[in-house]
Design an enzyme around this catalytic site. Sequence first.
Site, PDB file in Angstrom:
ATOM      1  N   GLU A 103       0.824  -1.223   0.000  1.00  0.00           N
ATOM      2  CA  GLU A 103       0.000   0.000   0.000  1.00  0.00           C
ATOM      3  C   GLU A 103       0.855   1.269   0.000  1.00  0.00           C
ATOM      4  O   GLU A 103       0.362   2.334   0.358  1.00  0.00           O
ATOM      5  CB  GLU A 103      -0.924   0.012   1.226  1.00  0.00           C
ATOM      6  CG  GLU A 103      -1.938  -1.096   1.278  1.00  0.00           C
ATOM      7  CD  GLU A 103      -2.985  -1.028   0.176  1.00  0.00           C
ATOM      8  OE1 GLU A 103      -2.817  -0.263  -0.792  1.00  0.00           O
ATOM      9  OE2 GLU A 103      -3.963  -1.774   0.296  1.00  0.00           O
ATOM     10  N   HIS A 156      -2.419   2.685   8.659  1.00  0.00           N
ATOM     11  CA  HIS A 156      -3.479   1.991   7.900  1.00  0.00           C
ATOM     12  C   HIS A 156      -3.775   0.663   8.579  1.00  0.00           C
ATOM     13  O   HIS A 156      -2.843  -0.094   8.883  1.00  0.00           O
ATOM     14  CB  HIS A 156      -3.012   1.763   6.463  1.00  0.00           C
ATOM     15  CG  HIS A 156      -3.876   0.802   5.699  1.00  0.00           C
ATOM     16  ND1 HIS A 156      -5.221   1.003   5.491  1.00  0.00           N
ATOM     17  CD2 HIS A 156      -3.587  -0.385   5.096  1.00  0.00           C
ATOM     18  CE1 HIS A 156      -5.708  -0.003   4.796  1.00  0.00           C
ATOM     19  NE2 HIS A 156      -4.747  -0.866   4.551  1.00  0.00           N
ATOM     20  N   HIS A 213      -6.929  -2.697   9.203  1.00  0.00           N
ATOM     21  CA  HIS A 213      -8.174  -3.359   8.800  1.00  0.00           C
ATOM     22  C   HIS A 213      -9.000  -3.588  10.066  1.00  0.00           C
ATOM     23  O   HIS A 213      -9.491  -4.686  10.294  1.00  0.00           O
ATOM     24  CB  HIS A 213      -7.875  -4.693   8.116  1.00  0.00           C
ATOM     25  CG  HIS A 213      -7.111  -4.563   6.832  1.00  0.00           C
ATOM     26  ND1 HIS A 213      -6.699  -5.655   6.119  1.00  0.00           N
ATOM     27  CD2 HIS A 213      -6.696  -3.474   6.133  1.00  0.00           C
ATOM     28  CE1 HIS A 213      -6.038  -5.242   5.019  1.00  0.00           C
ATOM     29  NE2 HIS A 213      -6.026  -3.922   5.022  1.00  0.00           N
ATOM     30  N   TYR A 267     -20.170  13.485  18.740  1.00  0.00           N
ATOM     31  CA  TYR A 267     -19.326  14.659  18.478  1.00  0.00           C
ATOM     32  C   TYR A 267     -17.868  14.323  18.189  1.00  0.00           C
ATOM     33  O   TYR A 267     -17.163  15.066  17.511  1.00  0.00           O
ATOM     34  CB  TYR A 267     -19.434  15.669  19.632  1.00  0.00           C
ATOM     35  CG  TYR A 267     -18.596  15.317  20.850  1.00  0.00           C
ATOM     36  CD1 TYR A 267     -19.093  14.461  21.838  1.00  0.00           C
ATOM     37  CD2 TYR A 267     -17.334  15.835  20.997  1.00  0.00           C
ATOM     38  CE1 TYR A 267     -18.318  14.136  22.934  1.00  0.00           C
ATOM     39  CE2 TYR A 267     -16.552  15.520  22.094  1.00  0.00           C
ATOM     40  CZ  TYR A 267     -17.043  14.664  23.065  1.00  0.00           C
ATOM     41  OH  TYR A 267     -16.272  14.338  24.133  1.00  0.00           O
ATOM     42  N   HIS A 305     -12.305  -2.880   2.752  1.00  0.00           N
ATOM     43  CA  HIS A 305     -10.863  -2.916   2.991  1.00  0.00           C
ATOM     44  C   HIS A 305     -10.474  -2.498   4.414  1.00  0.00           C
ATOM     45  O   HIS A 305     -10.110  -3.362   5.203  1.00  0.00           O
ATOM     46  CB  HIS A 305     -10.175  -2.027   1.929  1.00  0.00           C
ATOM     47  CG  HIS A 305      -8.694  -2.077   1.960  1.00  0.00           C
ATOM     48  ND1 HIS A 305      -7.912  -1.782   0.873  1.00  0.00           N
ATOM     49  CD2 HIS A 305      -7.832  -2.362   2.966  1.00  0.00           C
ATOM     50  CE1 HIS A 305      -6.638  -1.917   1.197  1.00  0.00           C
ATOM     51  NE2 HIS A 305      -6.572  -2.261   2.457  1.00  0.00           N
ATOM     52  N   TYR A 359      -8.207  23.458  21.377  1.00  0.00           N
ATOM     53  CA  TYR A 359      -7.534  22.576  22.327  1.00  0.00           C
ATOM     54  C   TYR A 359      -6.271  21.970  21.727  1.00  0.00           C
ATOM     55  O   TYR A 359      -5.353  21.631  22.440  1.00  0.00           O
ATOM     56  CB  TYR A 359      -8.466  21.425  22.753  1.00  0.00           C
ATOM     57  CG  TYR A 359      -9.427  21.807  23.830  1.00  0.00           C
ATOM     58  CD1 TYR A 359     -10.601  22.479  23.535  1.00  0.00           C
ATOM     59  CD2 TYR A 359      -9.162  21.494  25.157  1.00  0.00           C
ATOM     60  CE1 TYR A 359     -11.496  22.835  24.518  1.00  0.00           C
ATOM     61  CE2 TYR A 359     -10.062  21.849  26.162  1.00  0.00           C
ATOM     62  CZ  TYR A 359     -11.219  22.514  25.836  1.00  0.00           C
ATOM     63  OH  TYR A 359     -12.099  22.863  26.811  1.00  0.00           O
TER      64      TYR A 359
END
Length: 238
Positions: A94, A113, A115, A134, A176, A229
Site C-alpha cells: 500500500e 493503515h 483493517h 461529536y 478494505h 484545544y
Amino acid sequence: MATAQPVPEDSPALRAEVIATARGMNAAGINVNKAGNVSVRCSRGRKTGFVITPTGVPYDALTPPDLVFVPLASPATGDGLPEGVIGERKPSSEWRFHFDILRTRREFDAIVHTHSQAATALACHGLGIPAFHYMVAAAGGRDIRCAPYATFGTQELSDNALVALRGRKACLLAHHGVIACERTLARALSLAIEVENLAGMYLRARQIGDPPTLSAAEMDRVIEKFATYGQPAARKHA
Ligand SMILES: [Zn+2]
C-alpha cells in the site's frame, strides 16, 4: 491549514518509532497479523520521502533495517515504485496511498493503515461514519467518509482515498479498512483507535435504528473547539 514541520532525518530511532506504532496497532486490537502498515515523513540528506513498513514481515520480527525509504519524487507510471527507493525489502503493497497522501497533504507527517474490525464492517457496506457522535470531529470534519472500493495497492485506490480524505484526517476504504493521518505517529495511531471506537459505537447504535445526527452547526462548533484545544485525536477534552 497547518504549517509543515521540519522533516526529521531517517534514523534507527525514527524507524524504531514506526515499528513501535505498528506493534501498537496490534496491541490496541485494531489490527491483526500484518494487515496494516505505517509510514512517517523523513529525509535522507537532501531527499525528502518517508519510511514505511515492509511487505510480508511480522511486526514482532521487524528491525529498523527492514523498513524501506521511499523518496517523494514523481512515481513511475503504472504501479511502479519511484526511483531511489532504499531498502533490502519491498515496501508495503500500500505504499502508493502513503506516497500520494504525504506528497499532497503537507500537514500530515505520519500515516497508519489498519483493517480494524468495526470500521471495516461499516466499510464493507460502503458506509462512512456520520455525525452521530461529536468525536467524529476528531477526524477533522463533520463526518468520516468511505472511499469507493478499488484493488489494494492500485493508483485507483489511492485516488479514491485522496478524495475521501479531503478536509479530513481519516477515511474508511470500502471492503478494505481505514487510513488515519496525523502530524506524529503517536497521534496517527490514536486517531486510528478513535475511528475504530466510533465505528463500534455507530454499529451498536444502528442496531436499534438509524441514530439521529448532530447538526452541521454543532459539528462546526466542536471542530472549532478541537482546533483551540489542539488535541483532536486524544480524548482529554471530554
Ligand atoms: Zn490494507
